[in-house]
Motif scaffolding. Structure first.
Motif, PDB file in Angstrom:
ATOM      1  N   ILE A 103      19.254 -67.775  10.113  1.00 29.34           N
ATOM      2  CA  ILE A 103      18.750 -67.298   8.834  1.00 29.34           C
ATOM      3  C   ILE A 103      19.606 -66.379   8.174  1.00 29.34           C
ATOM      4  O   ILE A 103      20.391 -65.281   8.451  1.00 29.34           O
ATOM      5  N   LEU A 104      19.858 -66.872   6.919  1.00 31.69           N
ATOM      6  CA  LEU A 104      20.694 -66.147   6.005  1.00 31.69           C
ATOM      7  C   LEU A 104      20.132 -64.485   5.953  1.00 31.69           C
ATOM      8  O   LEU A 104      19.043 -64.362   6.128  1.00 31.69           O
ATOM      9  N   ALA A 162      21.155 -77.060   2.241  1.00 33.13           N
ATOM     10  CA  ALA A 162      20.926 -76.460   3.421  1.00 33.13           C
ATOM     11  C   ALA A 162      21.977 -75.374   3.703  1.00 33.13           C
ATOM     12  O   ALA A 162      23.163 -75.659   3.273  1.00 33.13           O
ATOM     13  N   PHE A 163      21.841 -74.418   4.730  1.00 31.90           N
ATOM     14  CA  PHE A 163      22.714 -73.240   4.930  1.00 31.90           C
ATOM     15  C   PHE A 163      23.031 -73.419   6.455  1.00 31.90           C
ATOM     16  O   PHE A 163      22.101 -73.002   7.253  1.00 31.90           O
ATOM     17  N   PHE A 164      24.433 -73.658   6.834  1.00 31.01           N
ATOM     18  CA  PHE A 164      24.748 -73.729   8.029  1.00 31.01           C
ATOM     19  C   PHE A 164      25.918 -73.061   8.456  1.00 31.01           C
ATOM     20  O   PHE A 164      26.928 -72.842   7.485  1.00 31.01           O
ATOM     21  N   ALA A 165      26.138 -72.374   9.524  1.00 30.63           N
ATOM     22  CA  ALA A 165      27.304 -71.655   9.748  1.00 30.63           C
ATOM     23  C   ALA A 165      28.351 -72.547   9.829  1.00 30.63           C
ATOM     24  O   ALA A 165      29.511 -72.163   9.269  1.00 30.63           O
ATOM     25  N   LYS A 166      28.202 -73.616  10.852  1.00 31.77           N
ATOM     26  CA  LYS A 166      29.233 -74.470  10.602  1.00 31.77           C
ATOM     27  C   LYS A 166      28.689 -75.926  10.967  1.00 31.77           C
ATOM     28  O   LYS A 166      27.512 -75.914  11.288  1.00 31.77           O
ATOM     29  N   LYS A 167      29.312 -76.872  10.798  1.00 35.35           N
ATOM     30  CA  LYS A 167      28.930 -78.361  11.068  1.00 35.35           C
ATOM     31  C   LYS A 167      28.550 -78.345  12.336  1.00 35.35           C
ATOM     32  O   LYS A 167      29.295 -78.115  13.465  1.00 35.35           O
ATOM     33  N   GLU A 171      34.715 -66.462   9.273  1.00 38.80           N
ATOM     34  CA  GLU A 171      34.216 -65.712  10.587  1.00 38.80           C
ATOM     35  C   GLU A 171      34.453 -64.346  10.947  1.00 38.80           C
ATOM     36  O   GLU A 171      33.910 -63.562  11.650  1.00 38.80           O
ATOM     37  N   ASN A 172      35.474 -63.942  10.155  1.00 36.42           N
ATOM     38  CA  ASN A 172      36.008 -62.395  10.225  1.00 36.42           C
ATOM     39  C   ASN A 172      35.527 -61.625   9.563  1.00 36.42           C
ATOM     40  O   ASN A 172      35.686 -60.093   9.505  1.00 36.42           O
ATOM     41  N   ILE A 173      34.437 -61.874   8.454  1.00 31.77           N
ATOM     42  CA  ILE A 173      33.758 -61.021   7.787  1.00 31.77           C
ATOM     43  C   ILE A 173      32.847 -59.977   8.609  1.00 31.77           C
ATOM     44  O   ILE A 173      32.372 -60.141   9.639  1.00 31.77           O
ATOM     45  N   SER A 177      28.229 -63.453  10.995  1.00 31.43           N
ATOM     46  CA  SER A 177      29.290 -63.260   9.872  1.00 31.43           C
ATOM     47  C   SER A 177      29.622 -64.594   9.325  1.00 31.43           C
ATOM     48  O   SER A 177      30.003 -64.576   8.283  1.00 31.43           O
ATOM     49  N   LEU A 178      29.659 -65.483  10.169  1.00 32.26           N
ATOM     50  CA  LEU A 178      30.181 -66.805   9.639  1.00 32.26           C
ATOM     51  C   LEU A 178      29.212 -67.327   8.677  1.00 32.26           C
ATOM     52  O   LEU A 178      29.458 -67.943   7.593  1.00 32.26           O
TER      53      LEU A 178
END
Length: 351
Positions: A209-210, A299-304, A323-325, A334-335
């Protein structure tokens, strides 16, 4: 050894002794026993495979094992004989014994496990019944209990994995596009929400979840690019928690957003999504329903991952970029929270 593994081994030892002293009594028959005990989203995307079983064998000749949340969906597809896979079956020896003895008396001649990771030990004790499933790369110790294993690559897109099962089991070629679920006709449509934009705000995991800051940013951009009505849907503790965070930062009334989180049943929410043209959300069950309804999706995904349906032109997925934020708050990673909200992309989605 972990305490959980010790308990698991003790349960299995007890079951070994129990069924040695009291061998299973089988009722022979021609029925198929389908196990599909994973999530609702998994079952939605395997709709065409489930329908193929119904077409080939008929509902009277199939018994399905599933979780309670999946039951109504399977009933809508046409399954009649459904056993709910309860926590008692999974966690307790007495529950496992009851389930195993029940399966043995169903009059089945084969068990077909549709999960990608079927790891419940009950399968071990049904020795006189042929068993078919995916090659289990998550719990490889389970593979020895299956007579036939379908090839499985855990990195592959989920519909490709379903295609592999369909083609190997039925010995029949099928195009990937033919496996896209199409469930809009089995659910009603609440036409009141026909022109709304639906925002499914939740997920089963808070990491999907964002964060509220990112959602606020997105909602403000969305309101800038469209005057369409917006409704927020979701049900659960995580959804309520993120809504409470949002209420401290924005006014839904000012942005003309209708919040129906924890107000509607799943069925009512699905009738709204089915009626609308646009769905926005996280990786979740509602996202997979929207895919099955063939809605235009953002949609919002961290990664594929396996559930990234964006190889089809009506699905757009925004992925994390850094990913480093530093992670801020309880939600997302963070990603995931590094997703860049491109105003032009959002505007193009609404067109």
């Amino acid at each position: 050894m972990k305490l959980s593994n010790i308990r698991k081994n003790l349960k299995e030892f007890y079951l070994d002794i129990y069924f040695r002293v009291k061998p299973l009594k089988y009722i022979k028959g021609e029925k198929i026993f389908l196990t599909t005990t994973d999530g609702l989203g998994d079952n939605i995307v395997r709709t065409k495979l489930l329908e193929k079983f119904l077409k080939k064998y008929g509902s009277d000749n199939i018994v399905v094992l599933c979780k309670d949340k999946t039951k109504s969906f399977l009933e809508k597809l046409g399954f009649k004989n459904i056993i709910i896979y309860e926590d008692n079956h999974r966690k307790r020896v007495s529950g496992k014994i009851k389930l195993i003895e029940k399966i043995a008396k169903l009059g089945i001649n084969r068990i077909v496990s549709l999960e990608f990771d079927q790891h419940d030990i009950f399968i071990k004790y049904l020795k006189e019944i042929k068993k078919i499933g995916y090659y289990n790369k998550f719990h490889e110790e389970m593979n020895k209990y299956y007579d036939y294993k379908v090839q499985f690559n855990k990195e592959e897109y989920i519909l490709k994995q379903i295609q592999n099962f369909y083609q190997e089991y039925f010995n029949e070629k099928i195009e990937l596009e033919s496996l896209i679920p199409s469930i809009e006709k089995i659910y009603k449509k609440n036409i009141k929400y026909k022109d709304y934009i639906i925002f499914g705000i939740g997920s089963i995991d808070r990491k999907r979840i964002l964060c509220s800051n990112k959602i606020v940013e997105f909602l403000k951009i969305l309101r800038e690019v469209t005057n369409k009505k917006i409704i927020i849907l979701g049900k659960g503790k995580l959804e309520e928690e993120i809504i409470n965070e949002l209420k401290k930062k924005i006014s839904f009334e000012t942005l003309e957003i209708e919040n129906l989180v924890n107000v509607l049943s799943l069925e009512e929410s699905l009738e709204i999504i089915n009626a609308s043209n646009y769905y926005i959300g996280m990786e979740s069950g509602l996202y997979n329903f929207a895919f099955g309804f063939r809605k235009k999706i953002l949609a919002f995904f961290a990664k594929k991952n396996n559930f990234s349906h964006d190889n089809f032109n009506w699905v757009t997925i925004l992925y994390g970029e850094n990913e480093n934020i530093e992670k801020v708050g309880k939600f997302g990673t963070s990603l995931l929270n590094s997703i860049v909200l491109d105003k032009k992309k959002i505007e193009n989605f609404i067109k």
